[in-house]
Design an enzyme around this catalytic site. Structure first.
Site: not given
Length: 202
Positions: A69, A78, A138, A179-180
Site C-alpha cells: 500500500h 510510518k 502504527y 482490494k489487495d
C-alpha cells in the site's frame, strides 16, 4: 539514548535512505519490563524529525498478507511496531531517482524483541503475519485518505519479494483482501514519487 538504530541495506548493497530499524532498550525485573516506544528527544537527535498525526492498530491472523500500500498525494511515513506476535514487514522504494528505486527490504518485527520499523514517505508497504495472530501499532505522518490509495501487486516478479522462504506455502495460501488482489504490477519505467516523496505518477 534509549534506542539503537540499524541501517537497512538493499540487495544491491546500497543503503536505503530514510529507512531504519529501531530497537528500544528494555528494562526487565521480576515484575516484567518497561521501555520507551517513542521519544521525540532521542528521535530528533538522530535525524528522525518527523511529526506524527495519527495512530492506528490492526489485528491479523496467521497467513494474512496486507499490501503493498501507499498514498499518492498524501504519502505517509510510518512507525510500525508489533505489540504481540510476529510479522514480516516489507517495503518497496518508489522514489524515482533513488539508488534503491524498485528495491524491496524485509524485516521481521517481533513482540519479544520489540523492534520497530520507520518507513518514510515514498514507499509501498505491506506485511505478512507469521504468528497465530499479530497485533500491530502504527504512527503516521499524515492522515488516511481513502480516495488517495495506491498499491502494488504483493507477488509481482519484477519486485521479487521472497515471501515463500519466510512462510512456506504462502504464495498459494495468502489471506488477502479483495482490494489487495487487484493492485497493479510495478514498472521500472513508471514514475511514482520524486526523491522528496512528492507524487509524480499518473
Amino acid at each position: 539514548m534509549q534506542f539503537t538504530l540499524n541501517r537497512c541495506i538493499a540487495k544491491n548493497n546500497k543503503e536505503i535512505s530514510g529507512l531504519v530499524e529501531i530497537v528500544p532498550k528494555i528494562f526487565f525485573d521480576e515484575r516484567g519490563y518497561t521501555f520507551e516506544t517513542y521519544s521525540e528527544k532521542d528521535f530528533f537527535a538522530n535525524g528522525l524529525t518527523m511529526k506524527f498525526v495519527q495512530d492506528n492498530q490492526s489485528l491479523s491472523t496467521k497467513g494474512t498478507l496486507r499490501g503493498l500500500h501507499f498514498q499518492k498525494v498524501h504519502p505517509q511515513g510510518k512507525l510500525i511496531r508489533v505489540i504481540s506476535g510476529k510479522i514480516y514487514d516489507v517495503v518497496v522504494d518508489l522514489r524515482y531517482g533513488s539508488e534503491t528505486y524498485g528495491c524491496y527490504y524485509g524485516l521481521i518485527l517481533d513482540s519479544e524483541k520489540q523492534n520497530m520499523f520507520y518507513v518514510p514517505e515514498g514507499f509501498a508497504h505491506g506485511f505478512l503475519t507469521l504468528s497465530d495472530t499479530s497485533l500491530c501499532s502504527y504512527k503516521f505522518t499524515d492522515f488516511y485518505h481513502p480516495e488517495d490509495e495506491g498499491g502494488l501487486m504483493w507477488n509481482d516478479p519484477a519486485i521479487g519479494i521472497d515471501w515463500e522462504s519466510i512462510l512456506p506455502g504462502i504464495t498459494q495460501n495468502a489471506n488477502l483482501s479483495e482490494k489487495d488482489k487487484k493492485h497493479a504490477p510495478f514498472s521500472l519505467d513508471k514514475k511514482y514519487f520524486d526523491l522528496n516523496a512528492k507524487w509524480i505518477g499518473e
